[in-house]
Scaffold this motif. Structure first.
Motif, short mmCIF file in Angstrom:
data_model
loop_
_atom_site.label_atom_id
_atom_site.label_comp_id
_atom_site.label_asym_id
_atom_site.label_seq_id
_atom_site.Cartn_x
_atom_site.Cartn_y
_atom_site.Cartn_z
N UNK A 18 -5.30 39.42 -52.49
CA UNK A 18 -6.57 38.76 -52.80
C UNK A 18 -7.15 37.99 -51.63
N UNK A 19 -6.74 38.29 -50.40
CA UNK A 19 -7.26 37.58 -49.23
C UNK A 19 -8.04 38.54 -48.34
N UNK A 20 -9.06 38.04 -47.66
CA UNK A 20 -9.77 38.89 -46.70
C UNK A 20 -8.81 39.38 -45.62
N UNK A 21 -8.93 40.64 -45.26
CA UNK A 21 -8.05 41.20 -44.25
C UNK A 21 -6.65 41.52 -44.75
N UNK A 22 -6.47 41.61 -46.06
CA UNK A 22 -5.16 41.95 -46.61
C UNK A 22 -4.65 43.28 -46.05
N UNK A 23 -3.37 43.30 -45.68
CA UNK A 23 -2.75 44.55 -45.21
C UNK A 23 -1.72 45.06 -46.20
N UNK A 24 -1.75 44.53 -47.42
CA UNK A 24 -0.77 44.96 -48.43
C UNK A 24 -0.87 46.47 -48.66
N UNK A 25 -2.07 46.99 -48.87
CA UNK A 25 -2.21 48.41 -49.16
C UNK A 25 -1.78 49.27 -47.97
N UNK A 26 -2.07 48.78 -46.76
CA UNK A 26 -1.68 49.54 -45.57
C UNK A 26 -0.16 49.58 -45.42
#
Length: 344
Positions: A97-105
């Motif tokens: 839920x944060x801008x620039x999240x890299x969780x999906x990557x």
């Protein structure tokens, strides 16, 4: 096995530094576990014990503790004296839920269809053919189409990696006088949506494969851009929508070898009217030993889709072979540059 402690860069010997590089895949897979289990989201409101996290995620408490302890040793999460874990600045981007999240990557890169290709990199080095096709029996993008879940993970992963760059592209280039932009192979359309949001007089066309178009629709609906953007399904090896002012391709050409890239560019050249522009958003490889994420990404292009990153000179030659002349190469505040070309 004697592994190095994590001291400052000045304290690390060449032997220790090399060991860290060799075992880098261990860290990547541990990050994948944390991302997949949404650990950073669960720690949003404060520290939690591994037993509580395990109960929520369905993981084994001791095994999960070992993963989090290892990640804390490299600065991702922090363990307190009570054995609870909390977020650190390095862990924050793993939140969804944060801008620039890299969780999906990180989930994308940790998925079997990603790392198995790297396991066969020697095949690519010996043949300059993608290891992905050697392992899975089909090209990467055909695999996405045939395996919807992998296609979804791939699209979300690339979007999460790409989104932080979009604002830098929009601020580095003046789209205010552009009538219509065609985003060729634009994925879920986040860059095109950013351009249209910042330039209310500009119209857009997102051109993608049918299964990707379906994933893009909610983005344009949510941004209130339906009236200014058309979503068109098709195959850029066959044709692209004609008559637009600007043809935009972000990290598309790097997916393909020179012959296939030339074919895509030639379709864009055929569709481009007099006075039109082509914009390639790519990582342009710097010369010599200069550090560059693009030099590592180039290896991923080698083993996965079979493409390549290119230098400015290589882009000039490739564009010329498809009927374009290289204009400017405009750096942005992100790793990508804007390669501007005009009809030759």
């Amino acid at each position: 096995m004697d592994m190095p402690d994590h001291g400052s860069a000045a304290e690390v010997s060449p032997h220790q530094a090399l060991l860290r590089m060799i075992t880098g895949s261990w860290v990547a897979q541990a990050i994948y576990v944390a991302a997949k289990l949404q650990i950073a989201d669960l720690l949003r409101d404060g520290p939690q014990a591994p037993t509580a996290l395990a109960a929520t995620t369905g993981a084994h408490p001791r095994a999960l503790y070992r993963v989090l302890r290892a990640l804390a040793s490299v600065g991702i999460f922090s363990e307190d004296e009570q054995g609870r874990f909390s977020l650190t600045p390095l862990a924050e981007p793993l939140r969804s839920d944060v801008p620039g999240s890299v969780r999906a990557f990180s989930i994308m890169q940790g998925s079997e269809w990603a790392w198995r290709s790297w396991g066969e990199i020697m095949h690519s080095v010996r043949t300059e053919k993608p290891a992905f096709e050697h392992v899975f029996g089909m090209p990467l993008f055909d695999y996405y189409a045939a395996n919807p879940e992998a296609g979804r993970v791939g699209a979300e992963g690339l979007t999460s990696r790409s989104e932080p760059e979009n604002a830098h592209v929009v601020s580095a280039y003046d789209f205010s006088r552009v009538g219509t932009v065609v985003d060729v192979g634009g994925g879920q359309g986040t860059l095109l949506a950013s351009i249209l949001t910042a330039n209310p007089k500009t119209r857009g066309i997102l051109f993608e494969k049918p299964h990707v178009i379906a994933m893009a629709q909610p983005i344009f609906e949510g941004a209130g851009l339906n009236e200014r953007c058309e979503l068109v399904a098709g195959d850029f090896f066959a044709s692209v929508p004609a008559g637009a002012d600007v043809y935009l391709l972000k990290k598309v050409i790097h997916d393909w070898d020179d012959e296939e890239a030339r074919s895509i560019l030639s379709r864009c050249r055929a569709a481009l009217p007099d006075g039109g522009l082509l914009l390639l958003i790519e990582l342009v490889i710097p010369p010599g030993n200069e550090p560059s994420f693009g030099k590592l990404l180039d290896l991923h292009m080698l083993v996965s889709p079979g493409g390549r990153e290119r230098t400015q000179a290589e882009y000039r030659d490739l564009l010329a072979s498809a009927g374009f002349a290289l204009g400017r190469v405009i750096p942005t505040a992100s790793p990508v540059s804007i390669v501007e070309a005009v009809p030759a």
